[in-house]
Design a protein around this motif. Structure first.
Motif, PDB file in Angstrom:
ATOM      1  N   LEU A 132      57.395   2.049 -24.497  1.00 26.14           N
ATOM      2  CA  LEU A 132      56.447   1.257 -25.264  1.00 26.14           C
ATOM      3  C   LEU A 132      55.623   2.218 -26.109  1.00 26.14           C
ATOM      4  O   LEU A 132      55.394   3.361 -25.734  1.00 26.14           O
ATOM      5  N   HIS A 133      55.145   1.752 -27.257  1.00 26.33           N
ATOM      6  CA  HIS A 133      54.299   2.631 -28.072  1.00 26.33           C
ATOM      7  C   HIS A 133      53.390   1.809 -28.983  1.00 26.33           C
ATOM      8  O   HIS A 133      53.678   0.663 -29.332  1.00 26.33           O
ATOM      9  N   SER A 167      46.575   8.051 -37.616  1.00 24.68           N
ATOM     10  CA  SER A 167      46.621   7.375 -36.321  1.00 24.68           C
ATOM     11  C   SER A 167      47.340   8.279 -35.333  1.00 24.68           C
ATOM     12  O   SER A 167      48.006   9.249 -35.714  1.00 24.68           O
ATOM     13  N   ILE A 168      47.200   7.952 -34.050  1.00 24.04           N
ATOM     14  CA  ILE A 168      47.811   8.722 -32.977  1.00 24.04           C
ATOM     15  C   ILE A 168      48.808   7.828 -32.252  1.00 24.04           C
ATOM     16  O   ILE A 168      48.450   6.747 -31.778  1.00 24.04           O
ATOM     17  N   LYS A 169      50.040   8.272 -32.169  1.00 23.83           N
ATOM     18  CA  LYS A 169      51.062   7.480 -31.480  1.00 23.83           C
ATOM     19  C   LYS A 169      50.945   7.694 -29.979  1.00 23.83           C
ATOM     20  O   LYS A 169      51.021   8.819 -29.483  1.00 23.83           O
ATOM     21  N   LEU A 170      50.781   6.599 -29.256  1.00 23.93           N
ATOM     22  CA  LEU A 170      50.652   6.619 -27.799  1.00 23.93           C
ATOM     23  C   LEU A 170      51.889   5.969 -27.200  1.00 23.93           C
ATOM     24  O   LEU A 170      52.316   4.911 -27.652  1.00 23.93           O
ATOM     25  N   THR A 171      52.473   6.597 -26.170  1.00 23.23           N
ATOM     26  CA  THR A 171      53.716   6.090 -25.597  1.00 23.23           C
ATOM     27  C   THR A 171      53.589   5.860 -24.093  1.00 23.23           C
ATOM     28  O   THR A 171      52.716   6.421 -23.431  1.00 23.23           O
ATOM     29  N   HIS A 172      54.498   5.039 -23.584  1.00 21.40           N
ATOM     30  CA  HIS A 172      54.567   4.787 -22.137  1.00 21.40           C
ATOM     31  C   HIS A 172      56.001   4.452 -21.782  1.00 21.40           C
ATOM     32  O   HIS A 172      56.615   3.553 -22.367  1.00 21.40           O
TER      33      HIS A 172
END
Length: 306
Positions: free
Chosen positions: A103-104, A156-161
């Motif tokens: 997910l991101h 922006s900052i890409k955040l992942t899971h």
């Protein structure tokens, strides 16, 4: 091996946090650092966490521990893929396997006046993340995939899971980063309701067959995201609760080198999200409430009046 964040749990209803209390927590909490703190790169080094991966850790400690970054951000409504299946399409060869799904979303500067430090400190946060990336020696001709995205002058900052973890990875070492080097740790799911089970995870119909194939081989890693009352957000509410929300974010930082494609990939990996302010309502429009058969609405007598 680096240790991970403590076991996650739900709490009782909480009082709203003040901006001052949130900032104090970010600046003083043990086990991490405020994302805008000057020269954070000098407090870090990379630990080889897998075949091609390195996880950022705190320098100079007796026990290697993940370097956790704290901050307050706005979750962008654009490129939002914190959904139960991240819009995975098995027919798209570029999407790979469902088991590898991540997910991101994009984190941006906060737009809440009460938490204006989020906006004021965002440039400093990006400078620190950029310094983490530059601290990795890279051969010539390697392409860098940064966590910082720049679209028409808006950063922006890409955040992942990572949503799934192979059971053999979890059994090998439940206290370290995973073997693929993306830094996702085992997630404790004891005590959660059935809506967080892998067997009932709400993916689209096109993904159901692929989900059934991995039920016996993988564990579910629900998104560690909490609402304003500190209740874990169910998967079907990810978009409703998080898209456009102001959040307190805690994340790790990871680097992977892809030698075959000559790429250096950096990832900000979510460890915990807490909603501070829910998403604002979308703007309304009088044009959407009109009847076309009535003629031009701008020519009507009551146009523009509430």
């Amino acid at each position: 091996m680096p240790t991970t964040s403590p076991k996650l749990s739900s709490s009782t209803r909480t009082s709203p946090k003040t901006p001052a209390s949130v900032l104090n927590k970010l600046q003083t909490s043990p086990g991490g650092f405020y994302a805008a703190m000057p020269r954070l790169v000098y407090r870090t080094e990379y630990f080889a966490g897998g075949k091609d991966g390195n996880i950022l850790i705190t320098k100079g400690q007796d026990n290697d521990e993940e370097f956790i970054i704290h901050g307050v951000f706005q979750v962008s409504r654009n490129n939002f893929h914190f959904t139960p299946d991240a819009n995975y399409d098995p027919a798209n060869v570029f999407h790979g396997r469902l088991a590898d799904l991540k997910l991101h979303c994009q984190l941006t500067a906060g737009r809440n006046e009460a938490f204006k430090f989020s906006s004021e400190d965002f440039s400093a946060v990006c400078e620190n993340l950029n310094a983490f990336e530059k601290s990795v020696p890279r051969p010539r001709y390697y392409e860098t995939h940064s966590v910082i995205r720049d679209t028409i002058g808006h950063r922006s900052i890409k955040l992942t899971h990572r949503l799934f973890q192979a059971k053999d990875e979890a059994d090998d070492d439940t206290s370290s980063i995973d073997g693929d080097g993306d830094g996702n740790s085992s997630t404790y799911t004891d005590g959660l309701s059935s809506e967080f089970d892998i067997a009932t995870w709400p993916v689209a119909d096109r993904c159901q067959g692929h989900l059934q194939d991995i039920i016996s081989t993988h564990n579910m890693c629900p998104l560690p995201a909490y609402d304003e009352d500190h209740i874990l957000i169910p998967p079907l509410q990810y978009e409703e609760k998080l898209k456009g929300a102001l959040v307190e974010a805690h994340f790790a930082f990871c680097h992977r080198r892809m030698k075959n494609s000559k790429r250096d990939i950096f990832e900000a990996i979510v460890r915990e999200l807490i909603v501070l302010s829910p998403p604002a309502a979308m703007p309304t429009s009088r044009f959407k409430r009109r009847r076309l058969s009535d003629g031009p609405c701008t020519e009507q007598r009551n146009w523009g009046k509430h």
